[in-house]
Design a protein around this motif. Structure first.
Motif, PDB file in Angstrom:
ATOM      1  N   TRP A 176      -6.381  -4.843  15.039  1.00  0.00           N
ATOM      2  CA  TRP A 176      -5.168  -5.141  14.271  1.00  0.00           C
ATOM      3  C   TRP A 176      -4.385  -3.863  13.982  1.00  0.00           C
ATOM      4  N   LYS A 177      -3.062  -4.018  13.899  1.00  0.00           N
ATOM      5  CA  LYS A 177      -2.183  -2.930  13.472  1.00  0.00           C
ATOM      6  C   LYS A 177      -1.739  -3.176  12.036  1.00  0.00           C
ATOM      7  N   PHE A 178      -1.696  -2.104  11.256  1.00  0.00           N
ATOM      8  CA  PHE A 178      -1.245  -2.172   9.863  1.00  0.00           C
ATOM      9  C   PHE A 178      -0.076  -1.197   9.713  1.00  0.00           C
ATOM     10  N   ASN A 179       1.101  -1.710   9.355  1.00  0.00           N
ATOM     11  CA  ASN A 179       2.271  -0.850   9.174  1.00  0.00           C
ATOM     12  C   ASN A 179       2.354  -0.355   7.731  1.00  0.00           C
ATOM     13  N   ASN A 180       2.404   0.957   7.588  1.00  0.00           N
ATOM     14  CA  ASN A 180       2.537   1.599   6.282  1.00  0.00           C
ATOM     15  C   ASN A 180       3.751   2.519   6.319  1.00  0.00           C
ATOM     16  N   GLY A 181       4.768   2.190   5.532  1.00  0.00           N
ATOM     17  CA  GLY A 181       5.983   3.009   5.532  1.00  0.00           C
ATOM     18  C   GLY A 181       5.862   4.307   4.775  1.00  0.00           C
ATOM     19  N   LEU A 182       4.776   4.502   4.021  1.00  0.00           N
ATOM     20  CA  LEU A 182       4.617   5.716   3.227  1.00  0.00           C
ATOM     21  C   LEU A 182       4.114   6.873   4.094  1.00  0.00           C
ATOM     22  N   ASP A 189      10.738  -1.014   5.755  1.00  0.00           N
ATOM     23  CA  ASP A 189      10.110  -1.644   4.590  1.00  0.00           C
ATOM     24  C   ASP A 189      10.917  -2.831   4.076  1.00  0.00           C
ATOM     25  N   ASN A 190      12.239  -2.711   4.077  1.00  0.00           N
ATOM     26  CA  ASN A 190      13.051  -3.804   3.524  1.00  0.00           C
ATOM     27  C   ASN A 190      13.163  -4.996   4.469  1.00  0.00           C
ATOM     28  N   ASP A 191      12.589  -4.889   5.673  1.00  0.00           N
ATOM     29  CA  ASP A 191      12.585  -6.006   6.625  1.00  0.00           C
ATOM     30  C   ASP A 191      11.220  -6.679   6.724  1.00  0.00           C
ATOM     31  N   VAL A 192      10.300  -6.363   5.823  1.00  0.00           N
ATOM     32  CA  VAL A 192       8.902  -6.766   5.997  1.00  0.00           C
ATOM     33  C   VAL A 192       8.728  -8.285   6.060  1.00  0.00           C
ATOM     34  N   VAL A 193       9.529  -9.059   5.329  1.00  0.00           N
ATOM     35  CA  VAL A 193       9.349 -10.509   5.388  1.00  0.00           C
ATOM     36  C   VAL A 193       9.931 -11.095   6.675  1.00  0.00           C
ATOM     37  N   ARG A 194      10.509 -10.233   7.508  1.00  0.00           N
ATOM     38  CA  ARG A 194      10.983 -10.662   8.828  1.00  0.00           C
ATOM     39  C   ARG A 194       9.962 -10.285   9.904  1.00  0.00           C
ATOM     40  N   TRP A 195       9.546  -9.010   9.919  1.00  0.00           N
ATOM     41  CA  TRP A 195       8.682  -8.588  11.020  1.00  0.00           C
ATOM     42  C   TRP A 195       7.202  -8.939  10.827  1.00  0.00           C
ATOM     43  N   LEU A 196       6.747  -9.066   9.577  1.00  0.00           N
ATOM     44  CA  LEU A 196       5.322  -9.373   9.390  1.00  0.00           C
ATOM     45  C   LEU A 196       4.992 -10.820   9.766  1.00  0.00           C
ATOM     46  N   GLN A 201      12.985   5.994   2.030  1.00  0.00           N
ATOM     47  CA  GLN A 201      12.112   7.132   1.770  1.00  0.00           C
ATOM     48  C   GLN A 201      12.074   8.123   2.928  1.00  0.00           C
ATOM     49  N   ASN A 202      11.983   7.603   4.134  1.00  0.00           N
ATOM     50  CA  ASN A 202      11.851   8.486   5.290  1.00  0.00           C
ATOM     51  C   ASN A 202      13.156   9.176   5.670  1.00  0.00           C
ATOM     52  N   ASP A 203      14.270   8.756   5.040  1.00  0.00           N
ATOM     53  CA  ASP A 203      15.566   9.387   5.310  1.00  0.00           C
ATOM     54  C   ASP A 203      16.024  10.288   4.177  1.00  0.00           C
TER      55      ASP A 203
END
Length: 336
Positions: free
Chosen positions: A27-33, A72-79, A192-194
């Motif tokens: 499994w892949k786990f996306n962490n934006g931090l 991060d703000n798209d998480v309910v779309r891509w997850l 955060q990353n920008d």
């Protein structure tokens, strides 16, 4: 005979490899931090625990710092869409797609660790219910301490709301934009990353950020001053899983994930050292060149909290649906 035995052993070995590869899940786990954040290290430990608890049948690879280019703000779309099997979900980023979740708590609505601890069970229950409707399974939570939001600025010091009204301010959520607008401050959301580049190039002059985590994105390199403004209501992160992927796991694998997630909560749900850690972080940043000014005045801080309270009510009403109910549930717990 020897050839037959050799053939059977080889076949058995190959079959064993095939069965092993058939049952093992990757499994892949996306962490934006950023990987340097303490939460990221917690997620690494979580992945190790899952592998151990599942006897290697489920292996989770954590991708840090937005390296998968999933916002991060798209998480309910891509997850729920299956881009990855798991991801870190933070309600403060969901004002666009899941406004009811974003309205559960806003910045400035909780003012102490005691209040935060009191409302956490209600928040967890709400998050679990709401995310289920998006096709996201809440496997567990990761707590954040009660943080202190400081205003970090480049070039010139900012000591008051009057000063801040002459600057371009970075925030991370819509409720913050609305709250600062009530105070006459122009704020914009920068991811955060920008943020580092945005400060470096002057896209923004100042940023709301907790001193405790400022070093993880090297804010000391692009800011010169900081001043405390308000306590951050640190809503927990959700360790979310795509529902379809979750249902494909065996009972034992799901138990491994939830047990590992429970361990994350046990390690992070601790608030006794918040002030000590805050002061240590400020001292370290001061050594690196950030001058910590006196906090914003009592009047300025009271004005912010009053504006935040109004924003919370408006945010819930605008979100509609269950948002006003969620807000009232939190107020009832707080006895307000």
């Amino acid at each position: 005979m020897r050839r037959t035995l050799s053939y059977l052993l080889s076949a058995a070995f190959a079959a064993g490899l095939f069965v092993g590869s058939a049952v093992a899940e990757e499994w892949k786990f996306n962490n934006g931090l950023p990987e340097s954040r303490g939460e990221s290290q917690q997620l690494n430990t979580f992945a190790d625990d899952v592998a151990d608890l599942s006897d290697g049948s489920l292996n989770i690879k954590v991708f840090h710092g937005g390296s998968l280019n999933l916002k991060d703000n798209d998480v309910v779309r891509w997850l729920p869409g299956g881009a990855v099997e798991m991801g870190l979900v933070w309600a403060n980023y969901l004002g666009r797609d899941a406004p009811a979740l974003n309205a559960v708590l806003v910045q400035g609505s909780v003012g102490s660790s005691d209040e935060l601890i009191e409302v956490l069970p209600e928040i967890q229950d709400i998050y679990t219910q709401e995310l289920e409707e998006w096709g996201i399974v809440t496997t567990g939570f990761m707590a954040l301490p009660l943080l202190k939001a400081s205003i970090f600025c480049r070039n010139e010091p900012v000591r008051s709301l009057d000063d801040l009204r002459t600057r371009k301010l970075r925030v991370w959520s819509k409720d913050q934009v609305d709250t600062f607008a009530k105070l006459g401050v122009s704020a914009q959301i920068v991811g955060q990353n920008d943020l580092y580049v945005a400060l470096q190039t002057g896209v923004v002059d100042c940023a709301v950020y907790p001193a405790l985590f400022a070093h993880t994105i090297s804010l000391q390199e692009v800011t010169d001053y900081a001043s405390y403004l308000y306590p951050i209501a640190s809503v927990p992160y959700v360790l979310g899983a795509d529902k379809e992927a979750w249902e494909s796991l065996s009972d034992a694998q799901r138990q491994a994930v939830t047990t590992a997630a429970d361990r994350v909560w046990e390690r992070t749900n601790e608030y006794t050292k918040s002030e000590e850690n805050e002061q240590a972080a400020r001292a370290k940043l001061a050594e690196q060149g950030v001058e910590f000014l006196e906090p914003f005045s009592d009047e300025d801080r009271a004005a912010f909290l009053e504006a935040a309270s109004a924003t919370w009510k408006e945010t819930a009403e605008e979100a509609g649906g269950k948002a006003p109910e969620y807000r009232q549930r939190i107020l009832d717990v707080l006895g307000r």
